[in-house]
Design a protein around this motif. Sequence first.
Motif, PDB file in Angstrom:
ATOM      1  N   ILE A  88      -4.739   1.470   2.704  1.00 41.92           N
ATOM      2  CA  ILE A  88      -3.441   2.059   3.047  1.00 41.92           C
ATOM      3  C   ILE A  88      -2.887   2.830   1.864  1.00 41.92           C
ATOM      4  CG2 ILE A  88      -1.082   1.521   3.762  1.00 41.92           C
ATOM      5  CD1 ILE A  88      -2.134  -0.914   5.197  1.00 41.92           C
ATOM      6  N   ALA A  89      -3.065   2.305   0.652  1.00 38.10           N
ATOM      7  CA  ALA A  89      -2.588   2.998  -0.544  1.00 38.10           C
ATOM      8  C   ALA A  89      -3.306   4.334  -0.729  1.00 38.10           C
ATOM      9  CB  ALA A  89      -2.790   2.115  -1.776  1.00 38.10           C
ATOM     10  N   ARG A  90      -4.600   4.371  -0.483  1.00 31.87           N
ATOM     11  CA  ARG A  90      -5.352   5.619  -0.625  1.00 31.87           C
ATOM     12  C   ARG A  90      -4.898   6.660   0.396  1.00 31.87           C
ATOM     13  NH1 ARG A  90     -10.297   5.107  -3.472  1.00 31.87           N
ATOM     14  NH2 ARG A  90     -11.268   6.649  -2.105  1.00 31.87           N
ATOM     15  N   MET A  91      -4.662   6.208   1.622  1.00 36.40           N
ATOM     16  CA  MET A  91      -4.189   7.140   2.648  1.00 36.40           C
ATOM     17  C   MET A  91      -2.773   7.614   2.333  1.00 36.40           C
ATOM     18  SD  MET A  91      -4.633   8.843   5.393  1.00 36.40           S
ATOM     19  CE  MET A  91      -6.149   8.175   6.098  1.00 36.40           C
ATOM     20  N   ALA A  92      -1.900   6.701   1.894  1.00 42.75           N
ATOM     21  CA  ALA A  92      -0.537   7.090   1.535  1.00 42.75           C
ATOM     22  C   ALA A  92      -0.545   8.085   0.381  1.00 42.75           C
ATOM     23  CB  ALA A  92       0.283   5.856   1.172  1.00 42.75           C
ATOM     24  N   ARG A  93      -1.398   7.861  -0.603  1.00 42.73           N
ATOM     25  CA  ARG A  93      -1.502   8.798  -1.729  1.00 42.73           C
ATOM     26  C   ARG A  93      -1.903  10.186  -1.246  1.00 42.73           C
ATOM     27  NH1 ARG A  93      -5.926  10.725  -4.431  1.00 42.73           N
ATOM     28  NH2 ARG A  93      -5.545  11.498  -6.561  1.00 42.73           N
ATOM     29  N   GLY A 126       0.797  -1.218   0.000  1.00 40.88           N
ATOM     30  CA  GLY A 126       0.000   0.000   0.000  1.00 40.88           C
ATOM     31  C   GLY A 126       0.829   1.267   0.000  1.00 40.88           C
ATOM     32  N   VAL A 127       1.859   1.317   0.842  1.00 37.64           N
ATOM     33  CA  VAL A 127       2.703   2.513   0.900  1.00 37.64           C
ATOM     34  C   VAL A 127       3.468   2.688  -0.404  1.00 37.64           C
ATOM     35  CG1 VAL A 127       4.680   3.553   2.066  1.00 37.64           C
ATOM     36  CG2 VAL A 127       2.874   2.478   3.411  1.00 37.64           C
ATOM     37  N   THR A 128       3.926   1.595  -0.984  1.00 34.15           N
ATOM     38  CA  THR A 128       4.670   1.690  -2.247  1.00 34.15           C
ATOM     39  C   THR A 128       3.779   2.235  -3.361  1.00 34.15           C
ATOM     40  OG1 THR A 128       6.088  -0.164  -1.608  1.00 34.15           O
ATOM     41  CG2 THR A 128       6.004   0.414  -3.945  1.00 34.15           C
ATOM     42  N   ILE A 129       2.615   1.623  -3.549  1.00 29.41           N
ATOM     43  CA  ILE A 129       1.718   2.053  -4.629  1.00 29.41           C
ATOM     44  C   ILE A 129       1.148   3.432  -4.349  1.00 29.41           C
ATOM     45  CG2 ILE A 129      -0.484   1.544  -5.767  1.00 29.41           C
ATOM     46  CD1 ILE A 129       0.147  -1.388  -5.537  1.00 29.41           C
ATOM     47  N   GLY A 130       0.680   3.665  -3.137  1.00 35.52           N
ATOM     48  CA  GLY A 130       0.114   4.974  -2.806  1.00 35.52           C
ATOM     49  C   GLY A 130       1.137   6.082  -2.840  1.00 35.52           C
ATOM     50  N   GLY A 131       2.355   5.806  -2.357  1.00 40.70           N
ATOM     51  CA  GLY A 131       3.395   6.828  -2.379  1.00 40.70           C
ATOM     52  C   GLY A 131       3.801   7.209  -3.789  1.00 40.70           C
ATOM     53  N   ILE A 132       3.956   6.211  -4.658  1.00 35.37           N
ATOM     54  CA  ILE A 132       4.303   6.507  -6.051  1.00 35.37           C
ATOM     55  C   ILE A 132       3.183   7.293  -6.728  1.00 35.37           C
ATOM     56  CG2 ILE A 132       4.757   5.477  -8.302  1.00 35.37           C
ATOM     57  CD1 ILE A 132       6.160   3.190  -6.857  1.00 35.37           C
ATOM     58  N   ALA A 133       1.937   6.876  -6.485  1.00 33.50           N
ATOM     59  CA  ALA A 133       0.792   7.564  -7.097  1.00 33.50           C
ATOM     60  C   ALA A 133       0.713   9.012  -6.637  1.00 33.50           C
ATOM     61  CB  ALA A 133      -0.494   6.822  -6.765  1.00 33.50           C
ATOM     62  N   GLY A 134       0.877   9.236  -5.334  1.00 32.07           N
ATOM     63  CA  GLY A 134       0.760  10.596  -4.820  1.00 32.07           C
ATOM     64  C   GLY A 134       1.895  11.502  -5.238  1.00 32.07           C
ATOM     65  N   TYR A 135       3.101  10.970  -5.302  1.00 35.55           N
ATOM     66  CA  TYR A 135       4.251  11.817  -5.641  1.00 35.55           C
ATOM     67  C   TYR A 135       4.357  12.051  -7.145  1.00 35.55           C
ATOM     68  CZ  TYR A 135       8.977  13.704  -5.450  1.00 35.55           C
ATOM     69  OH  TYR A 135      10.068  14.516  -5.565  1.00 35.55           O
ATOM     70  N   ALA A 136       4.054  11.028  -7.938  1.00 31.96           N
ATOM     71  CA  ALA A 136       4.185  11.163  -9.392  1.00 31.96           C
ATOM     72  C   ALA A 136       3.025  11.939  -9.988  1.00 31.96           C
ATOM     73  CB  ALA A 136       4.294   9.781 -10.040  1.00 31.96           C
ATOM     74  N   GLY A 141      -0.548  12.675 -12.146  1.00 31.08           N
ATOM     75  CA  GLY A 141      -0.825  12.496 -13.569  1.00 31.08           C
ATOM     76  C   GLY A 141      -1.392  11.129 -13.893  1.00 31.08           C
ATOM     77  N   MET A 142      -0.994  10.603 -15.029  1.00 35.81           N
ATOM     78  CA  MET A 142      -1.499   9.320 -15.500  1.00 35.81           C
ATOM     79  C   MET A 142      -1.086   8.174 -14.586  1.00 35.81           C
ATOM     80  SD  MET A 142      -3.362   7.784 -17.636  1.00 35.81           S
ATOM     81  CE  MET A 142      -3.638   9.152 -18.790  1.00 35.81           C
ATOM     82  N   THR A 143       0.115   8.260 -14.014  1.00 38.53           N
ATOM     83  CA  THR A 143       0.555   7.227 -13.075  1.00 38.53           C
ATOM     84  C   THR A 143      -0.382   7.126 -11.888  1.00 38.53           C
ATOM     85  OG1 THR A 143       2.860   7.601 -13.709  1.00 38.53           O
ATOM     86  CG2 THR A 143       2.463   6.442 -11.633  1.00 38.53           C
ATOM     87  N   ASP A 144      -0.780   8.277 -11.368  1.00 37.77           N
ATOM     88  CA  ASP A 144      -1.720   8.322 -10.250  1.00 37.77           C
ATOM     89  C   ASP A 144      -3.052   7.688 -10.642  1.00 37.77           C
ATOM     90  OD1 ASP A 144      -3.092   8.896  -7.954  1.00 37.77           O
ATOM     91  OD2 ASP A 144      -3.336  11.019  -8.380  1.00 37.77           O
ATOM     92  N   GLU A 145      -3.579   8.034 -11.804  1.00 41.08           N
ATOM     93  CA  GLU A 145      -4.865   7.501 -12.246  1.00 41.08           C
ATOM     94  C   GLU A 145      -4.818   5.976 -12.402  1.00 41.08           C
ATOM     95  OE1 GLU A 145      -7.844   8.812 -12.846  1.00 41.08           O
ATOM     96  OE2 GLU A 145      -7.206  10.729 -12.031  1.00 41.08           O
ATOM     97  N   LEU A 146      -3.785   5.470 -13.027  1.00 36.55           N
ATOM     98  CA  LEU A 146      -3.696   4.028 -13.260  1.00 36.55           C
ATOM     99  C   LEU A 146      -3.570   3.246 -11.951  1.00 36.55           C
ATOM    100  CD1 LEU A 146      -1.333   3.940 -16.385  1.00 36.55           C
ATOM    101  CD2 LEU A 146      -3.808   3.536 -16.323  1.00 36.55           C
ATOM    102  N   LEU A 147      -2.725   3.734 -11.053  1.00 37.87           N
ATOM    103  CA  LEU A 147      -2.525   3.032  -9.792  1.00 37.87           C
ATOM    104  C   LEU A 147      -3.770   3.067  -8.914  1.00 37.87           C
ATOM    105  CD1 LEU A 147       1.139   4.059  -8.872  1.00 37.87           C
ATOM    106  CD2 LEU A 147       0.329   1.872  -9.783  1.00 37.87           C
ATOM    107  N   MET A 148      -4.483   4.180  -8.908  1.00 44.38           N
ATOM    108  CA  MET A 148      -5.691   4.270  -8.100  1.00 44.38           C
ATOM    109  C   MET A 148      -6.825   3.427  -8.689  1.00 44.38           C
ATOM    110  SD  MET A 148      -5.217   5.848  -5.316  1.00 44.38           S
ATOM    111  CE  MET A 148      -3.663   4.929  -5.314  1.00 44.38           C
ATOM    112  N   ARG A 149      -6.915   3.348 -10.010  1.00 44.71           N
ATOM    113  CA  ARG A 149      -7.913   2.449 -10.613  1.00 44.71           C
ATOM    114  C   ARG A 149      -7.568   0.993 -10.281  1.00 44.71           C
ATOM    115  NH1 ARG A 149      -8.919   7.015 -11.335  1.00 44.71           N
ATOM    116  NH2 ARG A 149      -9.604   6.545  -9.216  1.00 44.71           N
ATOM    117  N   PHE A 150      -6.286   0.685 -10.248  1.00 47.78           N
ATOM    118  CA  PHE A 150      -5.841  -0.653  -9.875  1.00 47.78           C
ATOM    119  C   PHE A 150      -6.240  -0.960  -8.431  1.00 47.78           C
ATOM    120  CE2 PHE A 150      -2.335  -3.451  -8.304  1.00 47.78           C
ATOM    121  CZ  PHE A 150      -2.660  -4.575  -9.053  1.00 47.78           C
ATOM    122  N   ALA A 151      -6.104   0.012  -7.547  1.00 49.70           N
ATOM    123  CA  ALA A 151      -6.499  -0.176  -6.151  1.00 49.70           C
ATOM    124  C   ALA A 151      -8.012  -0.353  -6.028  1.00 49.70           C
ATOM    125  CB  ALA A 151      -6.034   1.013  -5.312  1.00 49.70           C
ATOM    126  N   GLU A 152      -8.780   0.408  -6.790  1.00 56.04           N
ATOM    127  CA  GLU A 152     -10.227   0.273  -6.745  1.00 56.04           C
ATOM    128  C   GLU A 152     -10.676  -1.097  -7.239  1.00 56.04           C
ATOM    129  OE1 GLU A 152     -11.696   3.555  -8.972  1.00 56.04           O
ATOM    130  OE2 GLU A 152     -11.195   5.042  -7.426  1.00 56.04           O
TER     131      GLU A 152
END
Length: 316
Positions: free
Chosen positions: A193-198, A120-130, A132-143
């Motif tokens: 956890i990924a959503r909170m980390a993001r 969760g921290v890995t995916i959410g942290g990358i999504a939040g820091y990057a 753009g499109m990376t954020d959208e793809l990772l969050m759709r993956f989490a959903e």
Amino acid sequence: MDSEATPTATLQAENLGSRQRPPGVWRQSWYRFRRNRAGMLGLTLVSLVVLIAIFCPLLAPFDPSDQSAMLRGAARRAPDSIHLLGTDRNGYDVLSRMLYGARTALAVGLGAMAIASLIGVTIGGIAGYAGGMTDELLMRFAEFFMVIPVFIVILAVVRLFGIVVVGTWLENIPNLNLITIIVLLGCFEWPPIARMARAEFLRLKHAEFVEAAVCIGSRKRDILLRHILPNALPSLIVLVALGIGGAILAETMVSFLGFGDPKAVSWGQSLFFNYEALKVAPWAVLTPGTAIFLTVLGFNLLADGLTDAFNPRLRQ
């Protein structure tokens, strides 16, 4: 005279300044946490479970696999001076199984949330820091993972995996079913956890101390791990504490339905083997049930106290 007094005055001023230095975030949070009665009760319950898990070999009057009571015709024996909480239908000492079950409960909760936190921290942290499109793809993956019926998937995978490993070297791994349950829980419990980390990484990446680190040429890895992540931990710790209780309850439900690890000493297994004898030997069911209730309650109260400690504005 003035030259001799100056160093003393300077030293006194430095000591006064150090005493008046405002406490850090963690010290302030601990001060607020101590004033939260529910949080302190949760910490007490969790500490008690941890101590039992550590010292259960010294506290348990019998080995958890000891069935000598059945040979003596003492199965389902009511509590007495020998078996303080009685015995179950298999001749096990209920108190000993309850004490050793604390180890399994903590292994499930901590193991599952360690895996979930890492993902969760890995995916959410990358999504939040990057962004753009990376954020959208990772969050759709989490959903996508959030809409999967986790409980049904765990039951199916555990049963299928138990059939596949028969006759292979994997069959010799101790508590294989329990390890499978822990891994599956961790692999499906990471989206919150990924959503909170993001959210935390989105908030912190524009903070002044992060911009200062960027200006001095710090690498992205150092910015993420040394500047943003430590400041995002308070909110993440709350979710982890809450998730530990949820993972323990999930393993209990899986074991109660007969899909748990028969070789593991767990509270869910005790419920599965003795629920039919509730009227005959209620102590064999009430004891692990009470242990589950107090443990999950402890982690939930701990999470509630941590929420008040790290986010005091939520109560205002």
